[in-house]
Design a protein around this motif. Structure first.
Motif, short mmCIF file in Angstrom:
data_model
loop_
_atom_site.label_atom_id
_atom_site.label_comp_id
_atom_site.label_asym_id
_atom_site.label_seq_id
_atom_site.Cartn_x
_atom_site.Cartn_y
_atom_site.Cartn_z
N ASN A 4 16.04 44.73 31.92
CA ASN A 4 15.97 44.27 30.53
C ASN A 4 16.06 42.75 30.37
O ASN A 4 16.53 42.24 29.35
N GLU A 5 15.61 42.06 31.41
CA GLU A 5 15.47 40.61 31.25
C GLU A 5 14.24 40.34 30.38
O GLU A 5 13.36 41.20 30.23
N ALA A 6 14.19 39.15 29.79
CA ALA A 6 12.95 38.72 29.17
C ALA A 6 11.90 38.66 30.28
O ALA A 6 12.22 38.39 31.44
N THR A 7 10.64 38.90 29.91
CA THR A 7 9.58 38.91 30.93
C THR A 7 8.81 37.58 30.95
O THR A 7 7.82 37.46 31.65
N ILE A 8 9.29 36.63 30.17
CA ILE A 8 8.68 35.29 30.21
C ILE A 8 9.77 34.28 30.55
O ILE A 8 10.96 34.59 30.52
N GLN A 9 9.34 33.06 30.87
CA GLN A 9 10.30 32.00 31.13
C GLN A 9 10.88 31.50 29.80
O GLN A 9 10.27 31.67 28.76
N PRO A 10 12.07 30.89 29.86
CA PRO A 10 12.66 30.38 28.61
C PRO A 10 11.89 29.16 28.09
O PRO A 10 10.99 28.65 28.75
N THR A 11 12.26 28.70 26.92
CA THR A 11 11.68 27.49 26.36
C THR A 11 11.65 26.36 27.40
O THR A 11 12.63 26.16 28.14
N ALA B 246 16.06 34.63 27.58
CA ALA B 246 15.44 34.49 28.92
C ALA B 246 16.24 33.61 29.88
O ALA B 246 15.68 32.95 30.74
N LEU B 247 17.57 33.64 29.73
CA LEU B 247 18.40 32.77 30.57
C LEU B 247 19.32 33.56 31.52
O LEU B 247 20.39 33.08 31.89
N ALA B 248 18.89 34.74 31.96
CA ALA B 248 19.79 35.56 32.78
C ALA B 248 20.25 34.85 34.05
O ALA B 248 21.38 35.03 34.50
N SER B 249 19.40 34.00 34.63
CA SER B 249 19.80 33.32 35.88
C SER B 249 20.97 32.37 35.68
O SER B 249 21.62 31.99 36.64
N THR C 151 9.00 26.85 39.61
CA THR C 151 8.34 28.07 40.12
C THR C 151 9.26 29.29 40.18
O THR C 151 8.81 30.38 40.53
N GLY C 152 10.53 29.13 39.83
CA GLY C 152 11.47 30.25 39.95
C GLY C 152 11.46 31.15 38.73
O GLY C 152 10.68 30.97 37.80
N ARG C 153 12.32 32.11 38.75
CA ARG C 153 12.41 33.09 37.67
C ARG C 153 13.71 32.85 36.91
O ARG C 153 14.72 33.52 37.14
N LEU C 154 13.65 31.90 36.00
CA LEU C 154 14.85 31.56 35.23
C LEU C 154 15.32 32.73 34.37
O LEU C 154 16.50 32.82 34.03
N ASN C 155 14.37 33.59 34.03
CA ASN C 155 14.66 34.74 33.16
C ASN C 155 15.31 35.91 33.89
O ASN C 155 15.76 36.84 33.25
N TRP C 156 15.34 35.86 35.20
CA TRP C 156 15.93 36.97 35.97
C TRP C 156 17.41 36.74 36.22
O TRP C 156 17.87 35.61 36.35
N TYR C 157 18.14 37.85 36.38
CA TYR C 157 19.52 37.74 36.84
C TYR C 157 19.53 37.11 38.23
O TYR C 157 18.55 37.23 38.97
N PRO C 158 20.62 36.45 38.57
CA PRO C 158 20.70 35.83 39.90
C PRO C 158 20.67 36.88 41.00
O PRO C 158 20.98 38.05 40.76
N ASN C 159 20.30 36.43 42.16
CA ASN C 159 20.43 37.26 43.36
C ASN C 159 21.88 37.76 43.45
O ASN C 159 22.81 36.97 43.40
#
Lengths: 364, 364
Positions: free
Chosen positions: A35-42, A224-227, B55-63
């Motif tokens: 359930n992360e956003a599927t796009i990059q954040p702003t 979209a900031l889960a990371s 190029t990373g996935r900012l929207n994904w949860y971290p590893n």
């Protein structure tokens, strides 16, 4: 040998499959499982962090009281700055709520199946967990009379209510939440509004009238900031002060503070994404229903909850072969035939649907 | 009203003055108050994070299980990968140690004055705190016989020992730690090695032989990554498994994981900085002693602990007027006349010393 008795018997929070990570650099994969956003954040996020990397003080501890960020959150929420506080994720906030309010042996009620982190955090400090079960037979709907009976019987100290609920999508309306707060005024209601942006239903202004509510929010879904792991609490001044006593204010990294600030400085970006998701969700639900599938949960967040029947596991596996990752509930009692699919943009959902059609044909 | 009884009586961890933040963009200020590195981290940090931003996935949860990072830590520490785990700061690690090992009412012994975060975390879950006091009369040295008496009397469940100790600089040698682990084999020793890089004294290989030791390390000091909040534990396989049960593995942000990895990929950068700090520290100590000042603590980390006498507060204030920030201990019993000064490069220490000489002249 040294573990305390809570930990010896703890059933830990389990993160689910992380297979999608093997395809991080593959632009054609679809990660629809967390359930992360599927796009990059702003793009402001990268801008703020790039500035920090070139001119900031990476070697310093983070700002321990970022008033600018708290003000931005307060404004976004429409509450006083004293009624909000940011944390290093809403998961971390769960832990601080538990540590602030729970005494070993206290009862914590989970309305579920639901997001499991709060349960694990509560159990780890010796809380006694009781479950108010949303039943498969009634399509996981919430029955108020049954809940009244449950509350009178169990008398919990805390009730955890995820609104909208993950994964069943139940939406608890404002009036219901207000009634609960009033009726059970010695029970603390922890309302997890992780998916708030997709429904815009919130109990936030009830923190002005009631002391028995703490709302959890996150930047990990719509923003979209889960990371970055950042979330916030909304509650009475008094409760926020209590949470502040327990948390270590150094623990929210500078990049995460900047990312949240950037997201709040470009709300229209998120609003547009939310609108797109809500539209593509309705489109997807129609298609899935056309295919004869039983679809639940779509009134809630950025996800749908689909009953794939006995071939659930096989479908998940075949989708994975196409590098499409959805969340299996095959391991959850009463949900063995269900999967949760995160909803993204219309073009992403079109790709997903086309592959799903092929997969269903294949195994028919 | 809803707080548990531990929180109602909790004396929270207090972060000290944050005044330096008002001068973040001033290149001439000197932040010597939080024992951060005084230089930026290796340029690899910015490189890795910039790549992630583009190029990373900012929207994904971290590893949730970064094997590359755990391997890099394990190699750096010289231990098996099963004996290390990273956390979102060593402060967060303190909280997880407490939550894994402490049962309400258990005794936690602090050898101090020392870094206060572990005490606050322990108290917040109902631990009973007992203090083994390093006394001003003996220049805060550790007396083994007194400690034996203390241990026999108090019989704590956990002993927190900061090696080298902050702010007194006591260094506990390997043999002493080993003796303690053997003698008190039913007591868990939490060894905080936040400043390890500056002494290279560590008990890390004792985790192979003893189950009653957990070592805390951080990337916030020598590695210059305080803004990222990342640290790690070294302990027996069994203890690491227990800590993993309690922590939420999603909680370490992607940027922080990348920053730590970058630092470990360029260890020579940190080694060079550490050498420079250790040299300028000796130079600084000599000058301070020449000025007739009583200087302690310099055998430990990247700091010195100086007795400025009754004019301590005045000196701190006057240094602040020159945008030089040091840590006051004026509020700590028996340390009212002391300040702690973080040591940076020789050129930074030269600036500091010149201003200090002026300030002392001014108030003489």
């Amino acid at each position: 040998m040294f573990f305390n008795k809570f930990i010896r018997s703890l059933n830990p929070y389990k993160v689910s499959s992380h297979k999608a990570w093997d395809y991080t650099s593959d632009p054609h994969m679809l990660k629809l499982d967390w359930n992360e956003a599927t796009i990059q954040p702003t793009p402001l996020v990268s801008k703020y962090i790039s500035e920090f990397l070139s001119t900031g003080r990476l070697n310093w501890y983070p700002n321990v009281d970022n008033t600018e960020l708290r003000l931005a959150i307060a404004e976004y929420v429409g509450q006083s700055i004293d009624c909000v506080e940011y944390f290093a994720s809403s998961d971390a906030l769960h832990e601080y709520i538990i540590r602030t309010f729970i005494y070993p042996g206290d009862k914590v009620a989970m309305i579920g199946p639901t997001y499991d982190n709060f349960r694990a955090a509560a159990q780890s400090v010796g809380a006694d967990i009781v479950h108010f079960k949303l039943s498969k037979d009634t399509k996981f709907t919430f029955n108020k009379d049954n809940f009244t009976y449950f509350m009178n019987k169990e008398m919990p100290k805390i009730v955890y209510l995820c609104n909208p609920n993950n994964p069943t999508g139940n939406v608890y309306n404002y009036n219901l939440i207000e009634q609960l707060l009033r009726k059970y005024n010695d029970v603390l209601f922890v309302i997890d509004e992780a998916y708030y942006e997709f429904t815009e239903i919130t109990a936030s202004d009830l923190v002005e009238k009631f002391d028995n509510i703490v709302i959890c929010r996150t930047f990990s879904k719509a923003f979209a900031l889960a990371s970055f792991r950042i979330g916030y609490a909304i509650s009475s001044r008094h409760n926020i002060e209590g949470l502040r006593k327990v948390r270590n204010p150094k623990n929210i990294s500078s990049c995460s503070q900047l990312a949240a600030l950037a997201a709040l400085h470009d709300i229209s970006y998120t609003r547009q994404y939310v609108q797109e998701v809500n539209e593509s969700k309705l489109w997807l639900v129609d298609r899935l229903k056309d295919m004869g599938l039983n679809v639940l949960g779509y009134e809630g967040g950025n996800f749908v909850f689909v009953d794939f029947g006995e071939k659930n596991r096989e479908i998940i596996q075949k989708l994975e072969n196409h590098k499409i990752f959805i969340r299996s509930y095959a391991h959850v009692d009463d949900m063995e035939t269900y999967s949760r699919i995160s909803v993204g943009t219309l073009s992403q959902m079109t790709i997903f649907l086309n592959v799903l059609v092929d997969v269903l044909d294949e195994i028919a």
